[in-house]
Design a protein around this motif. Sequence first.
Motif, short mmCIF file in Angstrom:
data_model
loop_
_atom_site.label_atom_id
_atom_site.label_comp_id
_atom_site.label_asym_id
_atom_site.label_seq_id
_atom_site.Cartn_x
_atom_site.Cartn_y
_atom_site.Cartn_z
N ILE A 160 0.84 -1.20 0.00
CA ILE A 160 0.00 0.00 0.00
C ILE A 160 0.88 1.25 0.00
O ILE A 160 0.59 2.22 -0.71
N LEU A 161 1.95 1.24 0.78
CA LEU A 161 2.87 2.38 0.77
C LEU A 161 3.46 2.61 -0.61
O LEU A 161 3.56 3.75 -1.08
N TYR A 162 3.83 1.53 -1.28
CA TYR A 162 4.35 1.67 -2.65
C TYR A 162 3.29 2.25 -3.58
O TYR A 162 3.58 3.13 -4.38
N GLU A 163 2.06 1.76 -3.48
CA GLU A 163 0.97 2.28 -4.31
C GLU A 163 0.77 3.77 -4.06
O GLU A 163 0.63 4.56 -5.00
N GLU A 164 0.75 4.16 -2.80
CA GLU A 164 0.56 5.56 -2.44
C GLU A 164 1.74 6.42 -2.89
O GLU A 164 1.56 7.56 -3.31
N LEU A 165 2.94 5.85 -2.83
CA LEU A 165 4.13 6.58 -3.26
C LEU A 165 4.10 6.83 -4.77
O LEU A 165 4.36 7.94 -5.23
N VAL A 166 3.75 5.81 -5.54
CA VAL A 166 3.64 5.97 -6.99
C VAL A 166 2.60 7.03 -7.32
O VAL A 166 2.81 7.90 -8.18
N GLN A 167 1.47 6.99 -6.61
CA GLN A 167 0.41 7.97 -6.84
C GLN A 167 0.87 9.39 -6.48
O GLN A 167 0.61 10.34 -7.22
N ALA A 168 1.57 9.54 -5.36
CA ALA A 168 2.04 10.86 -4.95
C ALA A 168 3.07 11.40 -5.93
O ALA A 168 3.08 12.60 -6.24
N LEU A 169 3.94 10.53 -6.45
CA LEU A 169 4.91 10.96 -7.45
C LEU A 169 4.21 11.39 -8.73
O LEU A 169 4.58 12.38 -9.35
N SER A 170 3.19 10.66 -9.10
CA SER A 170 2.40 11.02 -10.29
C SER A 170 1.73 12.38 -10.11
O SER A 170 1.74 13.22 -11.01
N THR A 171 1.17 12.61 -8.93
CA THR A 171 0.53 13.89 -8.62
C THR A 171 1.55 15.02 -8.67
O THR A 171 1.27 16.09 -9.22
N MET A 172 2.73 14.77 -8.12
CA MET A 172 3.76 15.81 -8.13
C MET A 172 4.21 16.13 -9.55
O MET A 172 4.36 17.30 -9.91
N LYS A 173 4.39 15.09 -10.35
CA LYS A 173 4.82 15.28 -11.74
C LYS A 173 3.78 16.11 -12.50
O LYS A 173 4.12 17.05 -13.22
N LEU A 174 2.51 15.77 -12.32
CA LEU A 174 1.44 16.51 -12.99
C LEU A 174 1.38 17.96 -12.51
O LEU A 174 1.21 18.88 -13.30
N ALA A 175 1.57 18.16 -11.21
CA ALA A 175 1.54 19.52 -10.66
C ALA A 175 2.69 20.37 -11.21
O ALA A 175 2.50 21.56 -11.49
N ILE A 176 3.84 19.77 -11.39
CA ILE A 176 4.97 20.50 -11.99
C ILE A 176 4.61 20.91 -13.40
O ILE A 176 4.82 22.05 -13.80
N ARG A 177 4.05 19.97 -14.15
CA ARG A 177 3.71 20.27 -15.55
C ARG A 177 2.62 21.33 -15.66
O ARG A 177 2.60 22.09 -16.62
N ARG A 178 1.73 21.37 -14.68
CA ARG A 178 0.64 22.37 -14.69
C ARG A 178 1.02 23.65 -13.96
O ARG A 178 0.19 24.55 -13.82
N VAL A 179 2.22 23.71 -13.44
CA VAL A 179 2.71 24.85 -12.66
C VAL A 179 1.74 25.16 -11.51
O VAL A 179 1.31 26.28 -11.30
N ALA A 224 12.79 14.31 -13.55
CA ALA A 224 13.43 13.76 -12.34
C ALA A 224 12.40 12.98 -11.53
O ALA A 224 12.69 11.89 -11.03
N ILE A 225 11.20 13.51 -11.42
CA ILE A 225 10.13 12.82 -10.69
C ILE A 225 9.78 11.53 -11.41
O ILE A 225 9.57 10.49 -10.78
N ASP A 226 9.73 11.57 -12.72
CA ASP A 226 9.43 10.38 -13.52
C ASP A 226 10.47 9.29 -13.28
O ASP A 226 10.12 8.11 -13.15
N ARG A 227 11.74 9.65 -13.19
CA ARG A 227 12.80 8.67 -12.93
C ARG A 227 12.60 8.02 -11.55
O ARG A 227 12.75 6.80 -11.40
N GLY A 228 12.25 8.83 -10.56
CA GLY A 228 11.98 8.28 -9.23
C GLY A 228 10.76 7.36 -9.24
O GLY A 228 10.77 6.30 -8.60
N GLN A 229 9.75 7.76 -9.97
CA GLN A 229 8.53 6.95 -10.04
C GLN A 229 8.82 5.59 -10.69
O GLN A 229 8.31 4.57 -10.24
#
Length: 130
Positions: free
Chosen positions: A35-54, A111-116
């Motif tokens: 579950i932690l891994y699932e949540e981590l992947v989701q949080a990284l995805s959210t962060m990546k999207l937020a960066i792209r949307r400024v 960079a976020i994508d690489r971590g994800q």
Amino acid sequence: MYARSMHSGGAGAQYRAIDVTSKIEGASPHRLVAILYEELVQALSTMKLAIRRVDSLRQRDAQARVLLIVQSLDSSLDFSRGGEIASALSSVYSEVRRLTLLGGKGQDADAIDRGQKLIAEIAEAWNQIG
């Protein structure tokens, strides 16, 4: 207060929190890590999207979540029983932490994508063993 709540997900975030809570109740230790891994992947995805949307507020929220989950995973490692595997995982978590901070500071979604991708590989392996 209201603007922050709506910006951070509002009702959707509340439903997600309820979903996560229901998943962890009665879960085995192995499932909790999954579950932690699932949540981590989701949080990284959210962060990546937020960066792209400024979207700096959502980016900071997601970054804080990523760092908290990575810290939780790292602090749960048992180096005396886990040996080389625990050391390798700790190194991966350090790299994900570094990429998250780098991505946040430089607005670098790559960079976020690489971590994800690193975490996704570990999550897949974790799910295969249990």
